[in-house]
Design a protein around this motif. Structure first.
Motif, PDB file in Angstrom:
ATOM      1  N   ILE A  62     -67.790  30.046 124.877  1.00 11.65           N
ATOM      2  CA  ILE A  62     -67.547  28.700 124.364  1.00 11.65           C
ATOM      3  C   ILE A  62     -66.352  28.700 123.413  1.00 11.65           C
ATOM      4  O   ILE A  62     -66.284  29.506 122.482  1.00 11.65           O
ATOM      5  N   ILE A  63     -65.442  27.788 123.667  1.00 14.62           N
ATOM      6  CA  ILE A  63     -64.311  27.537 122.775  1.00 14.62           C
ATOM      7  C   ILE A  63     -64.451  26.102 122.298  1.00 14.62           C
ATOM      8  O   ILE A  63     -64.640  25.185 123.098  1.00 14.62           O
ATOM      9  N   GLN A  64     -64.385  25.912 120.986  1.00 16.23           N
ATOM     10  CA  GLN A  64     -64.396  24.573 120.399  1.00 16.23           C
ATOM     11  C   GLN A  64     -63.007  24.347 119.824  1.00 16.23           C
ATOM     12  O   GLN A  64     -62.532  25.135 119.004  1.00 16.23           O
ATOM     13  N   ALA A  65     -62.345  23.293 120.282  1.00 11.80           N
ATOM     14  CA  ALA A  65     -60.986  22.992 119.829  1.00 11.80           C
ATOM     15  C   ALA A  65     -60.922  21.557 119.335  1.00 11.80           C
ATOM     16  O   ALA A  65     -61.738  20.714 119.709  1.00 11.80           O
ATOM     17  N   ALA A  66     -59.935  21.296 118.486  1.00 12.70           N
ATOM     18  CA  ALA A  66     -59.656  19.934 118.032  1.00 12.70           C
ATOM     19  C   ALA A  66     -58.236  19.596 118.452  1.00 12.70           C
ATOM     20  O   ALA A  66     -57.343  20.446 118.412  1.00 12.70           O
ATOM     21  N   VAL A  67     -58.070  18.371 118.878  1.00 10.35           N
ATOM     22  CA  VAL A  67     -56.747  17.871 119.218  1.00 10.35           C
ATOM     23  C   VAL A  67     -56.447  16.798 118.183  1.00 10.35           C
ATOM     24  O   VAL A  67     -57.158  15.788 118.101  1.00 10.35           O
ATOM     25  N   ARG A  68     -55.441  17.065 117.372  1.00 14.23           N
ATOM     26  CA  ARG A  68     -55.200  16.196 116.217  1.00 14.23           C
ATOM     27  C   ARG A  68     -54.865  14.766 116.641  1.00 14.23           C
ATOM     28  O   ARG A  68     -54.369  14.509 117.730  1.00 14.23           O
ATOM     29  N   GLU A  75     -58.666  11.670 116.604  1.00 19.24           N
ATOM     30  CA  GLU A  75     -58.801  13.099 116.880  1.00 19.24           C
ATOM     31  C   GLU A  75     -59.878  13.279 117.945  1.00 19.24           C
ATOM     32  O   GLU A  75     -60.842  12.523 118.009  1.00 19.24           O
ATOM     33  N   VAL A  76     -59.682  14.291 118.798  1.00 16.81           N
ATOM     34  CA  VAL A  76     -60.630  14.568 119.871  1.00 16.81           C
ATOM     35  C   VAL A  76     -61.134  15.997 119.734  1.00 16.81           C
ATOM     36  O   VAL A  76     -60.352  16.916 119.498  1.00 16.81           O
ATOM     37  N   VAL A  77     -62.433  16.180 119.859  1.00 15.58           N
ATOM     38  CA  VAL A  77     -63.048  17.508 119.856  1.00 15.58           C
ATOM     39  C   VAL A  77     -63.288  17.889 121.313  1.00 15.58           C
ATOM     40  O   VAL A  77     -63.860  17.111 122.078  1.00 15.58           O
ATOM     41  N   VAL A  78     -62.834  19.086 121.680  1.00 12.54           N
ATOM     42  CA  VAL A  78     -62.967  19.553 123.059  1.00 12.54           C
ATOM     43  C   VAL A  78     -63.794  20.834 123.067  1.00 12.54           C
ATOM     44  O   VAL A  78     -63.527  21.758 122.294  1.00 12.54           O
ATOM     45  N   ARG A  79     -64.776  20.859 123.931  1.00 11.31           N
ATOM     46  CA  ARG A  79     -65.581  22.069 124.148  1.00 11.31           C
ATOM     47  C   ARG A  79     -65.219  22.614 125.523  1.00 11.31           C
ATOM     48  O   ARG A  79     -65.279  21.879 126.514  1.00 11.31           O
ATOM     49  N   ILE A  80     -64.869  23.892 125.557  1.00 18.29           N
ATOM     50  CA  ILE A  80     -64.505  24.556 126.804  1.00 18.29           C
ATOM     51  C   ILE A  80     -65.568  25.619 127.061  1.00 18.29           C
ATOM     52  O   ILE A  80     -65.781  26.500 126.235  1.00 18.29           O
ATOM     53  N   ASP A  93     -65.643  24.525 132.505  1.00 16.94           N
ATOM     54  CA  ASP A  93     -65.992  23.118 132.340  1.00 16.94           C
ATOM     55  C   ASP A  93     -65.634  22.694 130.929  1.00 16.94           C
ATOM     56  O   ASP A  93     -65.633  23.511 130.005  1.00 16.94           O
ATOM     57  N   LEU A  94     -65.304  21.423 130.785  1.00 14.81           N
ATOM     58  CA  LEU A  94     -64.902  20.885 129.494  1.00 14.81           C
ATOM     59  C   LEU A  94     -65.640  19.594 129.199  1.00 14.81           C
ATOM     60  O   LEU A  94     -66.025  18.864 130.119  1.00 14.81           O
ATOM     61  N   SER A  95     -65.791  19.325 127.911  1.00 15.13           N
ATOM     62  CA  SER A  95     -66.197  18.006 127.445  1.00 15.13           C
ATOM     63  C   SER A  95     -65.275  17.669 126.280  1.00 15.13           C
ATOM     64  O   SER A  95     -64.864  18.552 125.522  1.00 15.13           O
ATOM     65  N   ALA A  96     -64.920  16.407 126.180  1.00 18.99           N
ATOM     66  CA  ALA A  96     -64.028  15.945 125.117  1.00 18.99           C
ATOM     67  C   ALA A  96     -64.605  14.658 124.553  1.00 18.99           C
ATOM     68  O   ALA A  96     -64.967  13.751 125.303  1.00 18.99           O
ATOM     69  N   THR A  97     -64.679  14.593 123.226  1.00 23.65           N
ATOM     70  CA  THR A  97     -65.224  13.422 122.561  1.00 23.65           C
ATOM     71  C   THR A  97     -64.301  13.023 121.428  1.00 23.65           C
ATOM     72  O   THR A  97     -64.010  13.841 120.543  1.00 23.65           O
ATOM     73  N   ALA A  98     -63.854  11.777 121.460  1.00 25.19           N
ATOM     74  CA  ALA A  98     -63.005  11.259 120.388  1.00 25.19           C
ATOM     75  C   ALA A  98     -63.859  10.987 119.164  1.00 25.19           C
ATOM     76  O   ALA A  98     -65.008  10.560 119.279  1.00 25.19           O
TER      77      ALA A  98
END
Length: 143
Positions: A62-68, A75-80, A93-98
């Motif tokens: 699991i990678i948790q990233a933020a897109v500023r 800002e969007v949080v993305v889980r890979i 697989d990914l999920s992204a939540t603003a």
């Protein structure tokens, strides 16, 4: 018209093998886990403009990233999620939540799609190495 309505009302996106949009079906690669993991960390850790990794656990995959945030865009949080499927192929697989209660104008969808497209290029994946997804990564659903 549906895309416009979705952009105004949705603030998240995720991959699924059954997604109507083929660009949101995730990836199953005939490429070793470690190669896909390193490529994903490289992209999420600054290889993509505005992305930064908040956490990464290769044991869990699991990678948790933020897109500023950008002007007027939240800002969007993305889980890979990266793991092996039932055929020992590497599944992404990914999920992204603003971080907003309102719609994000399709930003989450665009981030998921662009990550996968850039990952394909970073891995140098040719069509024979990108397999049709059979099932969601380990059957997980994201919150």
């Amino acid at each position: 018209m549906k895309a416009i309505l979705d952009g105004l009302t949705h603030n998240q996106a995720f991959t699924s093998p059954e997604a109507d949009d083929p660009r949101l079906r995730g990836r199953t690669y005939a490429i070793p886990f470690e190669t896909v993991w390193q490529g994903s960390v490289g992209l999420g850790g600054g290889g993509l403009h505005g992305w930064s990794i908040e956490s990464a656990d290769d044991q869990q995959g699991i990678i948790q990233a933020a897109v500023r945030a950008r002007l007027l865009a939240p800002e969007v949080v993305v889980r890979i999620d990266i793991g092996l499927d039932e055929n020992a192929q590497t599944r992404v697989d990914l999920s992204a939540t603003a971080r907003t209660e309102r719609g994000d104008f399709g930003r989450s969808r665009r981030l998921v799609r662009s990550f996968l497209e850039r990952l394909d290029r970073k891995l140098g994946a040719d069509p024979s190495q990108i397999l049709e997804p059979q099932s969601p990564h380990l059957g997980q659903k994201w919150s």
